[in-house]
Write a protein that holds these residues in place. Structure first.
Motif, mmCIF file in Angstrom:
data_model
loop_
_atom_site.group_PDB
_atom_site.id
_atom_site.type_symbol
_atom_site.label_atom_id
_atom_site.label_comp_id
_atom_site.label_asym_id
_atom_site.label_seq_id
_atom_site.Cartn_x
_atom_site.Cartn_y
_atom_site.Cartn_z
ATOM 1 N N MET A 63 0.855 -1.201 0.000
ATOM 2 C CA MET A 63 0.000 0.000 0.000
ATOM 3 C C MET A 63 0.884 1.242 0.000
ATOM 4 N N HIS A 120 -1.268 5.707 3.511
ATOM 5 C CA HIS A 120 -2.311 4.803 4.004
ATOM 6 C C HIS A 120 -1.701 3.741 4.916
ATOM 7 N N THR A 127 -6.075 12.693 8.078
ATOM 8 C CA THR A 127 -5.783 13.100 6.695
ATOM 9 C C THR A 127 -5.872 11.899 5.748
ATOM 10 N N TYR A 128 -5.500 10.706 6.259
ATOM 11 C CA TYR A 128 -5.582 9.481 5.455
ATOM 12 C C TYR A 128 -6.491 8.485 6.165
ATOM 13 N N GLN A 130 -14.969 3.848 -4.316
ATOM 14 C CA GLN A 130 -14.228 5.072 -4.030
ATOM 15 C C GLN A 130 -13.070 5.271 -5.003
ATOM 16 N N ARG A 135 -15.139 11.970 -7.022
ATOM 17 C CA ARG A 135 -14.697 12.145 -5.649
ATOM 18 C C ARG A 135 -13.400 12.936 -5.705
ATOM 19 N N ASN A 158 -10.114 14.257 -4.954
ATOM 20 C CA ASN A 158 -9.008 13.799 -4.123
ATOM 21 C C ASN A 158 -7.701 14.077 -4.873
ATOM 22 N N MET A 196 -4.582 11.750 -4.475
ATOM 23 C CA MET A 196 -4.665 10.385 -4.956
ATOM 24 C C MET A 196 -4.950 10.294 -6.455
ATOM 25 N N PHE A 216 -2.610 8.830 -9.005
ATOM 26 C CA PHE A 216 -2.291 7.405 -8.839
ATOM 27 C C PHE A 216 -3.478 6.513 -9.197
ATOM 28 N N TYR A 248 -11.170 11.840 10.515
ATOM 29 C CA TYR A 248 -11.542 11.569 9.120
ATOM 30 C C TYR A 248 -13.068 11.520 9.002
ATOM 31 N N ARG A 266 -14.665 14.902 9.330
ATOM 32 C CA ARG A 266 -14.484 15.687 8.102
ATOM 33 C C ARG A 266 -15.462 15.232 7.018
ATOM 34 N N GLN A 267 -15.657 13.907 6.895
ATOM 35 C CA GLN A 267 -16.595 13.404 5.881
ATOM 36 C C GLN A 267 -18.018 13.869 6.174
ATOM 37 N N ARG A 301 -19.012 13.013 0.507
ATOM 38 C CA ARG A 301 -18.151 11.876 0.846
ATOM 39 C C ARG A 301 -18.945 10.932 1.705
HETATM 40 C C1 HEM Z 1 -3.694 1.528 -4.684
HETATM 41 C C2 HEM Z 1 -3.415 2.514 -3.850
HETATM 42 C C3 HEM Z 1 -4.454 3.264 -3.062
HETATM 43 C C4 HEM Z 1 -5.683 2.837 -2.640
HETATM 44 C C5 HEM Z 1 -6.349 1.483 -2.798
HETATM 45 C C6 HEM Z 1 -6.295 3.967 -1.961
HETATM 46 C C7 HEM Z 1 -7.578 3.968 -1.437
HETATM 47 C C8 HEM Z 1 -8.192 5.066 -0.846
HETATM 48 C C9 HEM Z 1 -9.575 5.121 -0.436
HETATM 49 C C10 HEM Z 1 -10.569 3.985 -0.628
HETATM 50 C C11 HEM Z 1 -9.798 6.331 0.099
HETATM 51 C C12 HEM Z 1 -11.107 6.854 0.671
HETATM 52 C C13 HEM Z 1 -11.727 7.717 -0.369
HETATM 53 C C14 HEM Z 1 -11.594 9.193 -0.111
HETATM 54 O O1 HEM Z 1 -11.622 9.602 1.041
HETATM 55 O O2 HEM Z 1 -11.532 9.966 -1.088
HETATM 56 C C15 HEM Z 1 -8.561 7.065 0.045
HETATM 57 C C16 HEM Z 1 -8.391 8.354 0.523
HETATM 58 C C17 HEM Z 1 -7.219 9.077 0.415
HETATM 59 N N1 HEM Z 1 -6.069 8.685 -0.253
HETATM 60 FE FE1 HEM Z 1 -5.745 6.873 -1.096
HETATM 61 N N2 HEM Z 1 -5.425 5.025 -1.983
HETATM 62 C C18 HEM Z 1 -4.281 4.637 -2.644
HETATM 63 C C19 HEM Z 1 -3.173 5.405 -2.896
HETATM 64 C C20 HEM Z 1 -2.996 6.708 -2.446
HETATM 65 C C21 HEM Z 1 -1.816 7.506 -2.687
HETATM 66 C C22 HEM Z 1 -0.615 7.028 -3.502
HETATM 67 C C23 HEM Z 1 -2.027 8.726 -2.054
HETATM 68 C C24 HEM Z 1 -1.168 9.939 -1.963
HETATM 69 C C25 HEM Z 1 -0.190 10.242 -2.782
HETATM 70 C C26 HEM Z 1 -3.328 8.671 -1.437
HETATM 71 C C27 HEM Z 1 -3.900 9.700 -0.721
HETATM 72 C C28 HEM Z 1 -5.149 9.704 -0.165
HETATM 73 C C29 HEM Z 1 -5.732 10.795 0.620
HETATM 74 C C30 HEM Z 1 -5.036 12.125 0.977
HETATM 75 C C31 HEM Z 1 -7.012 10.402 0.989
HETATM 76 C C32 HEM Z 1 -8.021 11.177 1.847
HETATM 77 C C33 HEM Z 1 -8.852 12.064 0.989
HETATM 78 C C34 HEM Z 1 -9.779 12.948 1.816
HETATM 79 O O3 HEM Z 1 -10.688 12.422 2.436
HETATM 80 O O4 HEM Z 1 -9.570 14.139 1.855
HETATM 81 N N3 HEM Z 1 -3.887 7.448 -1.695
HETATM 82 N N4 HEM Z 1 -7.607 6.266 -0.537
#
Ligand code: HEM
Length: 139
Positions: free
Chosen positions: A1, A5, A16-17, A31, A40, A42, A45, A48, A119, A122-123, A138
């Motif tokens: 991962m 996260h 934040t995460y 999501q 959504r 973000n 993310m 990626f 988290y 915030r949602q 969210r």
């Molecule tokens: C395969 C890799 C990843 C998976 C499966 C994953 C999955 C998720 C999921 C399911 C959420 C909740 C949805 C949301 O709140 O928008 C989330 C939120 C988030 N992810 Fe990831 N993620 C991945 C990689 C990354 C990477 C590489 C980053 C940063 C460079 C990242 C940064 C964030 C952040 C900052 C949030 C919170 C967003 C918010 O609520 O403001 N994620 N991720």
């Protein structure tokens, strides 16, 4: 991962995460798809989540992997000053509605137990503000 996260899917207690370990695969897939398609917002993310980075099968694979991870119990907690009030509100206003919706169709309802307090807060605030015009609903 990758990234913050965390390898055990625990996210960060500052909210934040999100914590992803133990989350339903259906929710994770939705999501990820929503982030990819811009439904959504973000910005961290988004780069990626593109089709050239992660394909549909990989999204499904990572979702199942996370779903099967144990939910860590050291999630970020709130002040704990209104737990009885929170319990009553959840029981009356959330639990039965969530059950009913789950029964009615294959509803994509997140598992919220063990999520970081900040988290979650915030949602909920985002959802509340969306009804006042901010387009970032969210979970
Ligand atoms: C395969 C890799 C990843 C998976 C499966 C994953 C999955 C998720 C999921 C399911 C959420 C909740 C949805 C949301 O709140 O928008 C989330 C939120 C988030 N992810 Fe990831 N993620 C991945 C990689 C990354 C990477 C590489 C980053 C940063 C460079 C990242 C940064 C964030 C952040 C900052 C949030 C919170 C967003 C918010 O609520 O403001 N994620 N991720």
């Amino acid at each position: 991962m990758p990234g913050l996260h965390k390898p055990n899917g625990a996210g960060l207690s500052d909210g934040t995460y999100p914590q992803l370990a133990g989350q339903h695969a259906t929710v994770l897939i939705k999501q990820m798809a929503d982030v990819r398609d811009g439904r959504r917002e973000n910005p961290k993310m988004f780069p990626f989540a593109g089709k050239h980075i992660i394909d549909v099968q990989e999204i499904a694979d990572v979702a199942i992997y996370l779903q099967n991870m144990k939910i860590p119990h050291d999630n970020g907690k709130g002040p704990g000053t209104s737990l009885e009030r929170g319990k009553a509100l959840y029981k009356n206003d959330c639990r039965s509605a969530r059950r009913k919706r789950r029964r009615q169709r294959e509803e994509v309802l997140p598992c919220s137990g063990g999520q970081h307090y900040k988290y979650m807060l915030r949602q909920i605030m985002n959802i509340r503000d969306a009804s006042a015009g901010t387009p970032t609903p969210r979970w």
